[in-house]
Design an enzyme around this catalytic site. Structure first.
Site, mmCIF file in Angstrom:
data_model
loop_
_atom_site.group_PDB
_atom_site.id
_atom_site.type_symbol
_atom_site.label_atom_id
_atom_site.label_comp_id
_atom_site.label_asym_id
_atom_site.label_seq_id
_atom_site.Cartn_x
_atom_site.Cartn_y
_atom_site.Cartn_z
ATOM 1 C CB ILE A 268 -0.979 0.005 1.200
ATOM 2 C CG1 ILE A 268 -1.743 -1.325 1.267
ATOM 3 C CG2 ILE A 268 -1.960 1.166 1.077
ATOM 4 C CD1 ILE A 268 -2.634 -1.471 2.484
ATOM 5 C CE LYS B 263 14.465 -4.853 9.997
ATOM 6 N NZ LYS B 263 13.757 -5.583 11.075
ATOM 7 C CB THR C 252 7.751 -3.918 13.180
ATOM 8 O OG1 THR C 252 9.045 -4.457 12.944
ATOM 9 C CG2 THR C 252 7.386 -2.961 12.058
ATOM 10 C CB THR D 198 -5.946 -3.186 9.916
ATOM 11 O OG1 THR D 198 -6.769 -4.266 9.506
ATOM 12 C CG2 THR D 198 -5.401 -3.533 11.294
ATOM 13 C CG ASP D 199 -11.030 -4.441 8.376
ATOM 14 O OD1 ASP D 199 -9.927 -5.020 8.511
ATOM 15 O OD2 ASP D 199 -11.836 -4.738 7.471
ATOM 16 C CD GLU D 200 -6.808 -8.583 9.975
ATOM 17 O OE1 GLU D 200 -6.278 -9.231 10.878
ATOM 18 O OE2 GLU D 200 -6.578 -8.783 8.773
ATOM 19 C CE1 TYR E 238 -1.013 -6.347 10.679
ATOM 20 C CE2 TYR E 238 -3.288 -7.115 10.559
ATOM 21 C CZ TYR E 238 -2.311 -6.200 10.216
ATOM 22 O OH TYR E 238 -2.629 -5.127 9.416
ATOM 23 C CE LYS F 85 -1.572 -1.767 11.646
ATOM 24 N NZ LYS F 85 -0.523 -0.920 11.017
ATOM 25 C CB VAL G 119 -9.920 -22.465 0.097
ATOM 26 C CG1 VAL G 119 -11.079 -21.830 0.865
ATOM 27 C CG2 VAL G 119 -9.822 -21.873 -1.301
ATOM 28 C CG ASN H 124 -11.765 -15.978 2.295
ATOM 29 O OD1 ASN H 124 -11.813 -14.758 2.130
ATOM 30 N ND2 ASN H 124 -11.380 -16.530 3.432
HETATM 31 P P1 NAD Z 1 3.405 -4.900 3.362
HETATM 32 O O1 NAD Z 1 3.782 -6.031 4.250
HETATM 33 O O2 NAD Z 1 3.203 -5.119 1.906
HETATM 34 O O3 NAD Z 1 4.503 -3.743 3.501
HETATM 35 C C1 NAD Z 1 5.081 -3.378 4.717
HETATM 36 C C2 NAD Z 1 6.326 -2.557 4.432
HETATM 37 O O4 NAD Z 1 6.879 -2.144 5.692
HETATM 38 C C3 NAD Z 1 7.428 -3.333 3.712
HETATM 39 O O5 NAD Z 1 7.977 -2.551 2.672
HETATM 40 C C4 NAD Z 1 8.468 -3.595 4.790
HETATM 41 O O6 NAD Z 1 9.795 -3.667 4.296
HETATM 42 C C5 NAD Z 1 8.270 -2.377 5.682
HETATM 43 N N1 NAD Z 1 8.725 -2.611 7.051
HETATM 44 C C6 NAD Z 1 8.427 -3.673 7.839
HETATM 45 N N2 NAD Z 1 9.054 -3.552 9.026
HETATM 46 C C7 NAD Z 1 9.723 -2.359 8.981
HETATM 47 C C8 NAD Z 1 10.531 -1.666 9.911
HETATM 48 N N3 NAD Z 1 10.791 -2.177 11.135
HETATM 49 N N4 NAD Z 1 11.062 -0.481 9.564
HETATM 50 C C9 NAD Z 1 10.818 0.036 8.323
HETATM 51 N N5 NAD Z 1 10.076 -0.577 7.406
HETATM 52 C C10 NAD Z 1 9.523 -1.767 7.734
HETATM 53 O O7 NAD Z 1 2.110 -4.274 4.041
HETATM 54 P P2 NAD Z 1 0.850 -3.541 3.371
HETATM 55 O O8 NAD Z 1 -0.154 -4.553 3.023
HETATM 56 O O9 NAD Z 1 1.333 -2.579 2.363
HETATM 57 O O10 NAD Z 1 0.297 -2.754 4.645
HETATM 58 C C11 NAD Z 1 0.737 -1.428 4.925
HETATM 59 C C12 NAD Z 1 0.031 -0.930 6.165
HETATM 60 O O11 NAD Z 1 -1.375 -0.934 5.960
HETATM 61 C C13 NAD Z 1 0.277 -1.807 7.391
HETATM 62 O O12 NAD Z 1 0.414 -0.956 8.504
HETATM 63 C C14 NAD Z 1 -0.984 -2.643 7.510
HETATM 64 O O13 NAD Z 1 -1.231 -2.984 8.854
HETATM 65 C C15 NAD Z 1 -2.022 -1.694 6.982
HETATM 66 N N6 NAD Z 1 -3.213 -2.306 6.356
HETATM 67 C C16 NAD Z 1 -3.074 -3.235 5.358
HETATM 68 C C17 NAD Z 1 -4.209 -3.747 4.738
HETATM 69 C C18 NAD Z 1 -4.104 -4.752 3.616
HETATM 70 O O14 NAD Z 1 -5.138 -5.257 3.163
HETATM 71 N N7 NAD Z 1 -2.926 -5.074 3.105
HETATM 72 C C19 NAD Z 1 -5.475 -3.326 5.139
HETATM 73 C C20 NAD Z 1 -5.581 -2.383 6.174
HETATM 74 C C21 NAD Z 1 -4.438 -1.874 6.755
HETATM 75 O O1 TDX Z 2 -3.713 -19.232 1.480
HETATM 76 C C1 TDX Z 2 -4.664 -18.606 1.971
HETATM 77 N N1 TDX Z 2 -5.908 -19.165 2.003
HETATM 78 C C2 TDX Z 2 -6.997 -18.562 2.563
HETATM 79 O O2 TDX Z 2 -8.103 -19.123 2.574
HETATM 80 C C3 TDX Z 2 -4.510 -17.277 2.543
HETATM 81 C C4 TDX Z 2 -3.175 -16.590 2.521
HETATM 82 C C5 TDX Z 2 -5.638 -16.674 3.087
HETATM 83 N N2 TDX Z 2 -6.830 -17.291 3.127
HETATM 84 C C6 TDX Z 2 -7.994 -16.602 3.740
HETATM 85 C C7 TDX Z 2 -7.764 -16.067 5.132
HETATM 86 C C8 TDX Z 2 -8.658 -14.847 5.169
HETATM 87 O O3 TDX Z 2 -9.963 -15.218 5.534
HETATM 88 O O4 TDX Z 2 -8.279 -15.473 2.940
HETATM 89 C C9 TDX Z 2 -8.680 -14.339 3.731
HETATM 90 C C10 TDX Z 2 -7.724 -13.193 3.479
HETATM 91 O O5 TDX Z 2 -6.469 -13.557 4.025
HETATM 92 P P1 TDX Z 2 -5.208 -12.586 3.941
HETATM 93 O O6 TDX Z 2 -4.969 -12.192 2.519
HETATM 94 O O7 TDX Z 2 -4.097 -13.197 4.720
HETATM 95 O O8 TDX Z 2 -5.779 -11.262 4.652
HETATM 96 P P2 TDX Z 2 -6.404 -11.001 6.101
HETATM 97 O O9 TDX Z 2 -6.012 -12.033 7.077
HETATM 98 O O10 TDX Z 2 -7.861 -10.746 5.904
HETATM 99 O O11 TDX Z 2 -5.631 -9.621 6.478
HETATM 100 C C11 TDX Z 2 -5.450 -8.587 5.478
HETATM 101 O O12 TDX Z 2 -6.403 -7.552 5.641
HETATM 102 C C12 TDX Z 2 -6.277 -6.697 6.739
HETATM 103 C C13 TDX Z 2 -4.036 -7.995 5.530
HETATM 104 O O13 TDX Z 2 -3.081 -9.022 5.363
HETATM 105 C C14 TDX Z 2 -3.804 -7.223 6.796
HETATM 106 O O14 TDX Z 2 -2.525 -6.615 6.776
HETATM 107 C C15 TDX Z 2 -4.869 -6.149 6.889
HETATM 108 O O15 TDX Z 2 -4.767 -5.471 8.114
#
Ligand code: NAD
Ligand code: TDX
Length: 339
Positions: free
Chosen positions: A12, A34, A100, A125-127, A153, A157, A209, A252
């Site tokens: 993101i 990092k 972190t 996050t909504d989690e 996780y 958060k 799944v 899913n």
């Molecule tokens: P991601 O895992 O793709 O990216 C995380 C980034 O943070 C990476 O580039 C990693 O190198 C960097 N990082 C990790 N530890 C670090 C540290 N100690 N110092 C500096 N950099 C560090 O994650 P994402 O999916 O892009 O999520 C970004 C943010 O959004 C997170 O805070 C996550 O909780 C939040 N978020 C994600 C989702 C989602 O669906 N992916 C949804 C809601 C909120």
């Molecule tokens: O192999 C898989 N099979 C499967 O059924 C994986 C990786 C996931 N899943 C399921 C678990 C969840 O119900 O799919 C759903 C989505 O899983 P993830 O992609 O791991 O996302 P989730 O656990 O919902 O969390 C994500 O959304 C909120 C992000 O990873 C978080 O960083 C964010 O905060």
């Protein structure tokens, strides 16, 4: 305007950097990352030579380095995306998540206070709200829903969110928090559901799944999330939390079947595997506050967003094949071996 974006080499954060550099060509964006397994410098290839962009490799928990960067850069705003973000990894090894996600957040806010940085935004996050039952489709997460986390996780958060609100109340740091639903789109690391299923299907590998596949997530195209954060940075009220989501709930199993259909792959690749421990049933955001107060609405419909995303993975094989050929192999073998 100078903005420090942490975690900008991840999914993101990188999309946010692209969006901001394009929308505000006069802004300076400084990315701190990092480069953990989830951060990839090649993701930032298209902006690395942009004179308005600078990349600094640093750990947000490293107080000495963060202080030096903040003192030198004197940013107007800090946006913290940096985190350990994968629930399954947090179940295997919670420690790095606490470090972190909580310690890193406090290190950044301490540096803001020390160097008089005016504005801090926490990407959450909504989690943090836990989950909702499948048989109550009338229930949604609002900003008032109590924090009630399930995984290491989401607990880390939630801990960070509480700390951010404490720095606002105790020290007067000018903070905002956004809590977004599941994102999807380009540069999504292939350990998460949607990109994992796309790359496995392309490689004719099994599609794992968890449980019965009935768990529901509320999916938002990543650019819509970036737009929401932009609006909060410019118009959000200090000390407030904003939920971000687009009322796009899907099971899913339906997502995985849709990916098979789009790629012309057989559903026989789908394999039901052992469920995730503590697996949240349903996430669903009520986005009324950000809509009514700041005018944000999602713009990309899922049917269009998923097509764009699949196209991106087809056109950017090198990006994910590099990931699949590296350290990620060991993770995949370990996580899916006994499932
Ligand atoms: P991601 O895992 O793709 O990216 C995380 C980034 O943070 C990476 O580039 C990693 O190198 C960097 N990082 C990790 N530890 C670090 C540290 N100690 N110092 C500096 N950099 C560090 O994650 P994402 O999916 O892009 O999520 C970004 C943010 O959004 C997170 O805070 C996550 O909780 C939040 N978020 C994600 C989702 C989602 O669906 N992916 C949804 C809601 C909120
Ligand atoms: O192999 C898989 N099979 C499967 O059924 C994986 C990786 C996931 N899943 C399921 C678990 C969840 O119900 O799919 C759903 C989505 O899983 P993830 O992609 O791991 O996302 P989730 O656990 O919902 O969390 C994500 O959304 C909120 C992000 O990873 C978080 O960083 C964010 O905060």
């Amino acid at each position: 305007m100078k903005i420090i974006v942490t975690g900008g080499a991840g999914f993101i954060g990188s999309n946010f950097i692209f969006y901001m550099l394009e929308k505000y060509p006069e802004y300076n964006i400084i990315c701190i990352d990092k480069l953990t397994y989830a951060g990839n410098l090649s993701t930032l290839k298209s902006v690395i030579n942009n004179p308005k962009f600078r990349f600094i490799k640093a750990d947000i928990c490293d107080r000495g380095t963060i202080d030096k960067v903040f003192e030198e850069v004197q940013p107007d705003i800090v946006v913290n995306f940096a985190a350990e973000s994968h629930v399954d990894r947090s179940i295997e090894d919670p420690g790095i998540f606490l470090k972190t996600n909580i310690w890193g957040t406090s290190t950044l806010m301490d540096a803001c206070l020390r160097f008089g940085i005016k504005r801090y935004h926490q990407v959450s996050t909504d989690e943090v709200y836990g989950d909702l039952p499948l048989d109550r489709p009338d229930l949604f997460f609002t900003e008032e829903t109590p924090l009630h986390t399930s995984s290491p996780y989401s607990s880390s958060k939630a801990g960070a969110d509480l700390l951010v609100l404490a720095y606002y109340r105790t020290y007067g740091l000018q903070v905002t928090i956004s809590r977004c639903s599941n994102n999807y789109g380009p540069y999504h690391f292939p350990e998460k559901l949607i990109p994992l299923m796309i790359v496995n299907a392309l490689n004719n590998k099994f599609l794992p799944v968890y449980g019965n596949g009935n768990n529901v997530r509320d999916w938002l195209y990543v650019e819509d999330h970036c737009k929401a954060i932009d609006i909060i940075l410019h118009q959000g009220k200090i000390g407030e939390v904003y939920n971000i989501g687009g009322h796009n709930e899907m099971r899913n199993i339906d997502i995985v079947k849709l990916i098979c259909k789009e790629l012309g792959k057989t559903e026989s690749l789908i394999t039901y595997v052992t469920d995730r421990k503590g697996h949240d049933m349903r996430y669903a955001i009520d986005p009324k506050k950000i809509h009514n107060e700041l005018g944000w609405l999602p713009e990309t419909r899922f049917t269009e967003g998923i097509k764009k995303t699949i196209k991106w993975y087809l056109e950017n094989r090198e990006w994910w094949e590099d990931i699949l050929s590296g350290e990620y192999q060991n993770y995949y073998k370990k996580m899916y071996k006994n499932k």
